[in-house]
Motif scaffolding. Sequence first.
Motif, PDB file in Angstrom:
ATOM      1  N   UNK A 100       0.832  -1.210   0.000  1.00 49.00           N
ATOM      2  CA  UNK A 100       0.000   0.000   0.000  1.00 49.00           C
ATOM      3  C   UNK A 100       0.868   1.263   0.000  1.00 49.00           C
ATOM      4  N   UNK A 101       1.952   1.234   0.806  1.00 52.45           N
ATOM      5  CA  UNK A 101       2.834   2.402   0.900  1.00 52.45           C
ATOM      6  C   UNK A 101       3.479   2.681  -0.461  1.00 52.45           C
ATOM      7  N   UNK A 102       3.958   1.609  -1.126  1.00 55.81           N
ATOM      8  CA  UNK A 102       4.601   1.779  -2.444  1.00 55.81           C
ATOM      9  C   UNK A 102       3.578   2.311  -3.447  1.00 55.81           C
ATOM     10  N   UNK A 103       2.355   1.741  -3.419  1.00 55.12           N
ATOM     11  CA  UNK A 103       1.307   2.184  -4.345  1.00 55.12           C
ATOM     12  C   UNK A 103       0.991   3.663  -4.137  1.00 55.12           C
ATOM     13  N   UNK A 104       0.992   4.081  -2.870  1.00 58.24           N
ATOM     14  CA  UNK A 104       0.687   5.479  -2.551  1.00 58.24           C
ATOM     15  C   UNK A 104       1.787   6.401  -3.062  1.00 58.24           C
ATOM     16  N   UNK A 105       3.066   5.976  -2.858  1.00 55.90           N
ATOM     17  CA  UNK A 105       4.214   6.790  -3.307  1.00 55.90           C
ATOM     18  C   UNK A 105       4.166   6.932  -4.830  1.00 55.90           C
ATOM     19  N   UNK A 144       1.423   9.329  -5.770  1.00 51.14           N
ATOM     20  CA  UNK A 144       1.749  10.734  -5.475  1.00 51.14           C
ATOM     21  C   UNK A 144       2.812  11.265  -6.429  1.00 51.14           C
ATOM     22  N   UNK A 145       3.714  10.330  -6.893  1.00 50.79           N
ATOM     23  CA  UNK A 145       4.805  10.730  -7.784  1.00 50.79           C
ATOM     24  C   UNK A 145       4.332  11.109  -9.175  1.00 50.79           C
ATOM     25  N   UNK A 146       3.134  10.661  -9.548  1.00 49.27           N
ATOM     26  CA  UNK A 146       2.641  10.929 -10.908  1.00 49.27           C
ATOM     27  C   UNK A 146       2.244  12.388 -11.105  1.00 49.27           C
TER      28      UNK A 146
END
Length: 304
Positions: free
Chosen positions: A294-299, A302-304
């Motif tokens: 979930x943390x990686x998916x969120x990062x 947000x990076x997009x």
Amino acid sequence: MNDSDQQVAAFLCDGQPAWDKIDFEVHCSRCGYNLYTLQQPRCPECGLQFAWRDVLDRSAWQSDFLFEHHWRSRPAHSWLKTFTATMRPFHFWRRISIHDRVHAGPLWFLLGSTGPIFVIMLPATALVTRLLASMGGFLLGFIDPAIGRVLGDLAVDLQRQPAAPSAKQAPVLLGTVFLVVLVALGVLASLRQTLGRCRVRTVQILRVVAYAAPASCALYSVLFVFLNSVTYTVYRLDLSYLRIPAELVNIAVPLAVPAVFLCAGLKCYLRLPRAILLAIAAVLIAGLFVFTVFAVALVVRLGR
Ligand SMILES: [Zn+2]
């Protein structure tokens, strides 16, 4: 003496197996070691103690109610019986023999039912609890207005909180539950040779997880609604000293519930030493894995 007793008696001579009369394979129920020609009722590979009667009695290899053994003849009935029985995990595993035949297909079905059970149970529990709180508040209000008011407020809190997953949240919730269950299964399967000095067949690990997952998910969905409304009430009444304990309980319960259900199977069924440590390790690693995903998916988002 019934038929199965007579059959087993024919395979035994002075309590020892008459191997020259046994024309089928006999394996250790826990680790799969070939017991053929052994004289002692103890597996040299994993140390399981057994009675020769249990491993030689082929009629006793099937339980009388499990979905796993009766899904063809009475699927709905056996599923319901199995599901309700697994809600009392320690009692359930004492009724199940390690010498039963294990069928992986129905077990995968049970494992797959975990996510849908969670998604259905959440809104259903929220609705039932809300109705009970409203009715209780209304009826008890005649006896004591203060109790009636507390229950009435609880019903309102239950209505406000997002206990029921939306159409958008449901697939994410389903995916999360599947991921947690699969990772826990993977962790137990990979630890099975190292912890407790016991080699355990993967299908036996699958059996424990498949019976633990739907029941623990159902119980957690009930607790989730309850804890959610308590936390909501703590914040609404601004009880600041209860905020941290409430949040800690919210984190601990989703880990503790599956750990207890897993521990019951590992301890009472597979008879593994340090079962509780193994269960906690599996649940913690699965939880951390999903948290990382979930943390990686969120990062990434947000990076997009
Ligand atoms: Zn063995």
